[in-house]
Design a protein around this motif. Structure first.
Motif, mmCIF file in Angstrom:
data_model
loop_
_atom_site.group_PDB
_atom_site.id
_atom_site.type_symbol
_atom_site.label_atom_id
_atom_site.label_comp_id
_atom_site.label_asym_id
_atom_site.label_seq_id
_atom_site.Cartn_x
_atom_site.Cartn_y
_atom_site.Cartn_z
ATOM 1 N N ALA A 162 0.815 -1.211 0.000
ATOM 2 C CA ALA A 162 0.000 0.000 0.000
ATOM 3 C C ALA A 162 0.850 1.262 0.000
ATOM 4 O O ALA A 162 1.977 1.298 0.495
ATOM 5 C CB ALA A 162 -0.916 -0.006 1.219
ATOM 6 N N SER A 163 0.269 2.299 -0.567
ATOM 7 C CA SER A 163 0.872 3.627 -0.546
ATOM 8 C C SER A 163 -0.235 4.629 -0.746
ATOM 9 O O SER A 163 -1.399 4.271 -0.947
ATOM 10 C CB SER A 163 1.935 3.771 -1.637
ATOM 11 O OG SER A 163 1.371 3.548 -2.914
ATOM 12 N N GLY A 164 0.114 5.885 -0.708
ATOM 13 C CA GLY A 164 -0.911 6.908 -0.880
ATOM 14 C C GLY A 164 -0.275 8.258 -1.049
ATOM 15 O O GLY A 164 0.676 8.419 -1.815
ATOM 16 N N ALA A 165 -0.785 9.241 -0.303
ATOM 17 C CA ALA A 165 -0.290 10.606 -0.435
ATOM 18 C C ALA A 165 1.204 10.665 -0.132
ATOM 19 O O ALA A 165 1.682 10.077 0.826
ATOM 20 C CB ALA A 165 -1.065 11.519 0.510
ATOM 21 N N GLY A 166 1.940 11.376 -0.974
ATOM 22 C CA GLY A 166 3.366 11.594 -0.752
ATOM 23 C C GLY A 166 4.256 10.441 -1.114
ATOM 24 O O GLY A 166 5.416 10.380 -0.683
ATOM 25 N N SER A 167 3.784 9.529 -1.947
ATOM 26 C CA SER A 167 4.583 8.329 -2.237
ATOM 27 C C SER A 167 5.849 8.644 -3.027
ATOM 28 O O SER A 167 6.805 7.866 -2.990
ATOM 29 C CB SER A 167 3.743 7.304 -2.995
ATOM 30 O OG SER A 167 3.371 7.791 -4.266
ATOM 31 N N LEU A 168 5.880 9.756 -3.759
ATOM 32 C CA LEU A 168 7.108 10.107 -4.475
ATOM 33 C C LEU A 168 8.247 10.374 -3.501
ATOM 34 O O LEU A 168 9.412 10.129 -3.808
ATOM 35 C CB LEU A 168 6.883 11.340 -5.358
ATOM 36 C CG LEU A 168 6.063 11.139 -6.635
ATOM 37 C CD1 LEU A 168 6.006 12.423 -7.438
ATOM 38 C CD2 LEU A 168 6.632 10.018 -7.486
ATOM 39 N N VAL A 169 7.896 10.873 -2.329
ATOM 40 C CA VAL A 169 8.901 11.152 -1.302
ATOM 41 C C VAL A 169 9.005 10.002 -0.316
ATOM 42 O O VAL A 169 10.104 9.540 0.015
ATOM 43 C CB VAL A 169 8.554 12.458 -0.545
ATOM 44 C CG1 VAL A 169 9.515 12.686 0.620
ATOM 45 C CG2 VAL A 169 8.562 13.643 -1.502
ATOM 46 N N TYR A 170 7.850 9.500 0.141
ATOM 47 C CA TYR A 170 7.847 8.504 1.197
ATOM 48 C C TYR A 170 7.871 7.066 0.700
ATOM 49 O O TYR A 170 8.128 6.142 1.478
ATOM 50 C CB TYR A 170 6.618 8.700 2.088
ATOM 51 C CG TYR A 170 6.598 10.018 2.819
ATOM 52 C CD1 TYR A 170 7.713 10.468 3.510
ATOM 53 C CD2 TYR A 170 5.462 10.818 2.820
ATOM 54 C CE1 TYR A 170 7.704 11.673 4.189
ATOM 55 C CE2 TYR A 170 5.431 12.028 3.499
ATOM 56 C CZ TYR A 170 6.557 12.456 4.181
ATOM 57 O OH TYR A 170 6.545 13.653 4.857
#
Length: 1013
Positions: A162-170
């Protein structure tokens, strides 16, 4: 008449035998074979419905080992399993016809936090937000974000990567997994973590598990051998969820191998993950959010790449449909000041841009973006209408709260067609997103469908939910057509159909993405781990020797069952039918008012989602028996002798209605669901409907009659309050009442009574004719006090002090005659009596309403009943009368009064559940009122106190009532001095008196003290 109902869904013999054997083993967890428990686990947040054989709740890893070891014998080779966490899957990820392994009930501990090295070790059932609660004091957080973070488990996040908001950074979950502990299909335990390539030469170096050695060696070899094909075939995306991540098991230099990358994203098809070691992210020292408003959703999409280029941490977008739904929800009160309208413009798109990091970095990025936006607005470029900046962390969280609720809000769309998840987590390269979405919209427009859009434009992931009616066979067919079209469209743009939420039943699209050769590798890996296809079978891939996948887009959906319920019955039970399974009622926090019964039991049957699901099946079974539910609701009950016989036989004769009753009677009727649920599922409403029908066949418990009759009997008891109290409050009477009726800790009547306290007072002696004779210009000086049974008869001193406060404010109070409200009868399902009581009270209040004088009530639950239940039951016959809450009335009054000088007085306000969810701005209103009186008021966010009207007085609920009080109220009260505690709900004040040993003041009493200073 209500018949006996049987579901005919008996367990398969092999599963019965297996479960019997498991019960005889050393397995220590729970085994739930109830039909109700199976039904609740038959759905998730998708359109699918697969009924499991039973639900297992293991208490520890050993329980899972025992379960799988037992199933490894030849006798039980056909028994299958699916691990489950929060049940938030959008494509049937954890649904199964086998056994559910639910790790969320017990395996939810944070085992170890190593702040020095920046990692944490957890069990798979830990909820993501609960983990961050533990990490926050250490200065860290687990950074992959998702909209369901208050109920999604770490195990579920790992299994879907899973991932979501801010995945480019986090990044994604897989980017944070340091090590995993899993139980394999043979019951053995496998630990996985990064291994140097040189260690793979000797199997003994990589694992002491023989099966584990085989798996590591085989997967390492095939992924190295196919490296070139993997690099060429796999899309170059931030969000690439393969199911089995062939690409990242080896690092880029092929010097390190990690089997955990195969398990992460495998959706429970390879092993049951029990523990995880995760790396952590330091909490940012500074955060800033820019809410950018656009003239169209397309403008928002096309502007997003430049925002990513501005090195934003997060770029989230929502369309006008989601924004408009948010405006109609209680969440909007918390963000309306942060997303203000642009005068003369219509906001049809919104980008939420966050910068997070150290202070200097954030300020520089923010200033740069503001300069660009200001110039674009002045030149009319990029469709930017305006923007707002907030650097207040609580406000930023409120914005994210609104965005996270967007998933559920779409379910509140009016009409039979509802936006649903099935092709809503597609991912394409971000630079292609705007063009892709235009084509996606053209597909949906070509089918004349409505839809909502929101998502993570920085990662090229946009959630698109087309509105379909799954009770319509043609719409179900259309779901297949659209799925195929979207799958093809994502490939055209170099993307993927499953960009965030995992594949679930969409495994059939795998071959087109991976190619035949690599798809064969995936099948081989599944065969290595699970040769008999027994772990979440039918998802992702199947071993080559077991044949094709047997779950696909066309698998059995909830709509197949729902459409068996006639339309007119669906319309009569809208809250039952509208539940879309988003699971917000599984919110983990004891400081949230949402569904206290689920929090205190941990049983999903005792939740709004569970209750709605059981009721849908009840309605379906009644239709199968040829029973018209709407006619049944108006029918007369069986004769008393027949009801006695039915009740005596209840333990002998199975009746599915008993399972529904067991679920619904656990409801506190606090109505938090009706405000907090995105689709406004009102459990107390259909609970009352069910009770009304159920007790046509069975005897009611005596306590129901006691509760339903309390409003009528109170005036009689108050005629001799001391005698009544002596008769009811002595130890012998209390023992008899507890044993005979099941009622405990009943409060004593007020002495002196309200009538005695106000003897000779001008507010007494209501005379309608005299009030009508008052000139209209003078009527604004009068205030009509609407009585309620609890404060008038059990806390008469409060009513007196309210009247004194009105006088202190220079106004003239008039105590209206006591009229039963009816809420107790509604709670217990005496709907005919409630309708009569409501109509009588409504007629009276409408008559008084014509005076043009404000009517004010003290107890929130009773006042809100006039607005909600009255409108529901009476419809147009309710009339137009309005009874204000005390805070609503005071807000208007203080406009004409001079503010008092600030005083050294501080108070803390504790809300009533019904009040805080139906009127979420109440805390702000009380704060303004107290500030006007020169005092400071703060509000605390708490869960339910556990009393909820008469719930806490029923003996069978006593332990749960006490446990709920201890969850959030007890420890919060202990931190505040008693004179500072203010509680607006009568039942809440009673609970504090019962378990904290003192009676807190109502806000009105504190205001009177302040007015007298």
């Amino acid at each position: 008449m209500l018949p006996l109902l049987s579901h005919q869904q008996t367990l398969e013999p092999v599963y019965l035998t297996y479960l019997d054997a498991l019960e005889q083993s050393e397995y220590s967890g729970d085994i739930d074979k109830r039909y109700s428990a199976r039904l609740v686990q038959a759905t998730d947040n998708s359109v699918y419905q697969f009924l499991p054989q039973a639900v297992l709740y293991p208490k520890n890893q050993q329980d899972i080992q025992i379960a799988l070891t037992l199933a490894a014998s030849d006798t039980f080779r056909s028994v299958t399993f699916s691990a489950r966490g929060g049940g938030t899957g959008t494509n049937g990820q954890s649904l199964t016809h086998g056994l559910i392994l639910d790790v969320s009930r017990y395996m939810n501990r944070v085992l170890e936090v190593n702040a020095e090295q920046g990692w944490v070790r957890v069990e798979a059932g830990v909820v993501k937000d609960a983990l961050n609660d533990v990490l926050r004091p250490h200065g860290f957080f687990f950074s992959p974000d998702l909209s369901t973070s208050n109920r999604a488990t770490i195990g579920g996040m790992i299994n879907t990567d899973a991932s979501g908001a801010g995945s480019l950074v986090y990044g994604k979950t897989s980017d944070h997994v340091l090590a995993l502990r899993s139980v394999l299909i043979d019951g053995s335990v496998l630990d996985t973590h990064p291994l140097d390539a040189g260690l793979l030469c000797n199997p003994d170096n990589v694992s002491d598990n023989p099966l584990g050695q085989k798996l590591i060696s085989a997967v390492a070899a095939v992924c190295r051998e196919k490296r070139t094909q993997i690099e060429n075939q796999f899309p170059k995306l931030n969000r690439f969820l393969t199911g089995y991540d062939l690409k990242h098991v080896w690092n880029d230099s092929l010097t390190q191998f990690d089997l955990s990358r195969i398990l992460t994203g495998s959706e429970g098809t390879l092993a049951v993950i029990t523990e995880a070691k995760l790396n952590l992210t330091p909490l940012p020292t500074e955060r800033a959010m820019v809410n950018i408003k656009y003239d169209s959703f397309q403008s928002a999409l096309r502007h997003a790449p430049s925002l990513v280029a501005a090195r934003a941490t997060v770029v989230e977008t929502v369309d006008s449909k989601v924004l408009n739904l948010a405006r109609e929800d209680i969440v909007w009160h918390s963000v309306s000041d942060l997303i203000q309208e642009v005068p003369g413009k219509v906001i049809d798109g919104l980008n939420m841009v966050e910068f997070a990091g150290d202070t200097v970095e954030v300020e520089q990025k923010l200033a740069s973006l503001e300069a660009v936006l200001t110039e674009q607005i002045s030149k009319g470029e990029c469709g930017v209408l305006g923007y707002q900046v907030t650097q207040d962390k609580p406000s930023i969280e409120k914005i994210y709260g609104m965005r996270k609720k967007a998933v559920g809000l779409l379910g509140a769309t009016k009409g039979r067609r509802k936006p649903i998840a099935f092709a809503e987590d597609t991912a394409v390269p971000p630079e292609k997103l705007a063009d892709y979405i235009m084509e996606f919209r053209a597909v949906l427009d070509g089918h004349n469908l409505q839809y909502g859009m929101f998502g993570h434009v920085d990662a090229g992931v946009l959630h698109v939910r087309p509105a379909l009616d799954m009770c319509d066979v043609e719409d179900e067919k259309l779901l297949r057509v659209i799925s195929d079209q979207v799958a093809a469209l994502t490939l055209k743009y170099g993307g993927l159909m499953w960009g965030e939420h995992g594949k679930g039943v969409r495994g059939e699209y795998g071959p087109a993405v991976f190619g035949d050769e690599l798809y064969g590798v995936l099948q081989d890996i599944k065969g290595l781990f699970d040769p008999d296809n027994r772990l979440n079978p039918g998802k992702l891939v199947a071993p080559k020797q077991t044949g094709a996948l047997y779950y696909d887009i066309d698998s059995v959906k909830r709509g197949k069952f729902d459409r068996q319920i006639p339309i007119e019955v669906r319309d009569a039970f809208p809250d039952v039918m509208n539940c879309n399974g988003n699971g917000l009622c599984f919110n983990y926090s004891s400081y949230s008012p949402m569904c206290p019964s689920f929090k205190v039991t941990g049983d999903r049957v005792q939740s709004p989602k569970g209750r709605a699901g059981l009721m849908r099946e009840w309605l379906r079974l009644l239709e199968a028996e040829g029973v018209d539910v709407n006619a049944l609701a108006k029918a007369k009950p069986f004769g008393i002798l027949q009801r006695i016989q039915n009740t005596i036989n209840a333990k002998r004769d199975y009746d599915y209605s008993h399972e529904v009753m067991e679920s619904l009677k656990g409801c506190l009727a606090c109505k938090a669901c009706s405000g907090q649920c995105p689709v406004k599922v009102d459990v107390p409403k259909f609970r009352a409907q069910f009770f009304n029908i159920y007790y046509q066949r069975y005897l009611r418990p005596a306590k129901d009659y006691l509760v339903a009759g309390i409003e009528d009997s109170l005036p009689l008891m108050a005629a001799a309050p001391r005698l009544t109290n002596f008769a009811a409050q002595n130890p012998l009477s209390q023992w008899v009442i507890k044993k005979a009726i099941g009622y405990v800790d009943a409060p004593a009547l007020s002495v002196p009574t309200l009538k005695q306290r106000l003897d000779g007072h001008a507010s007494r002696g209501y005379d309608l004719a005299a009030l009508q004779a008052i000139p209209e210009e003078a009527r604004s000086q009068f205030v009509l006090v609407v009585q309620d049974p609890f404060n008038s008869f059990y806390d008469s001193g409060l009513v007196l002090r309210f009247i004194q406060l009105i006088e202190k404010l220079g106004l003239k109070p008039v105590l209206l005659p006591y009229k039963p409200n009816g809420k107790p009868t509604h709670i217990k399902g005496f709907l005919d009596k409630f309708a009569k009581t409501a109509q009588s009270s409504a007629d009276f209040l409408n008559q008084v309403h014509k005076l043009g004088m404000p009517m004010v009530g003290i107890d929130p639950a009773l006042v809100l009943c006039y607005r909600d239940e009255y409108r529901e039951v009476l419809g147009a016959n309710r009339g137009t009368f309005e009874v204000k809450l005390a805070n609503e009335w005071l807000l208007n009054v203080i406009k004409d009064l001079p503010a008092k000088a600030p005083q050294d007085k501080q108070y803390t306000w504790f809300s009533h559940c019904t009040e805080s969810t139906a009127k979420p701005n109440t805390a702000n209103e009380w704060t303004k009122i107290f500030a006007h009186f020169g005092a400071k008021l703060s509000a605390v966010n708490l869960g339910c106190c556990g009393m909820a009207g008469t719930y806490g007085h029923e003996a069978e609920n006593l332990e749960r009532s006490k446990a709920l009080f201890e969850m959030s109220w007890q420890q919060t009260l202990a931190k505040i001095e008693q004179p500072q505690v203010l509680v607006s709900g009568y039942s809440c004040r009673s609970q504090v008196k019962r378990f904290a040993g003192y009676k807190p003041k109502h806000p009105l009493e504190a205001l009177l003290e302040l007015a007298n200073i």
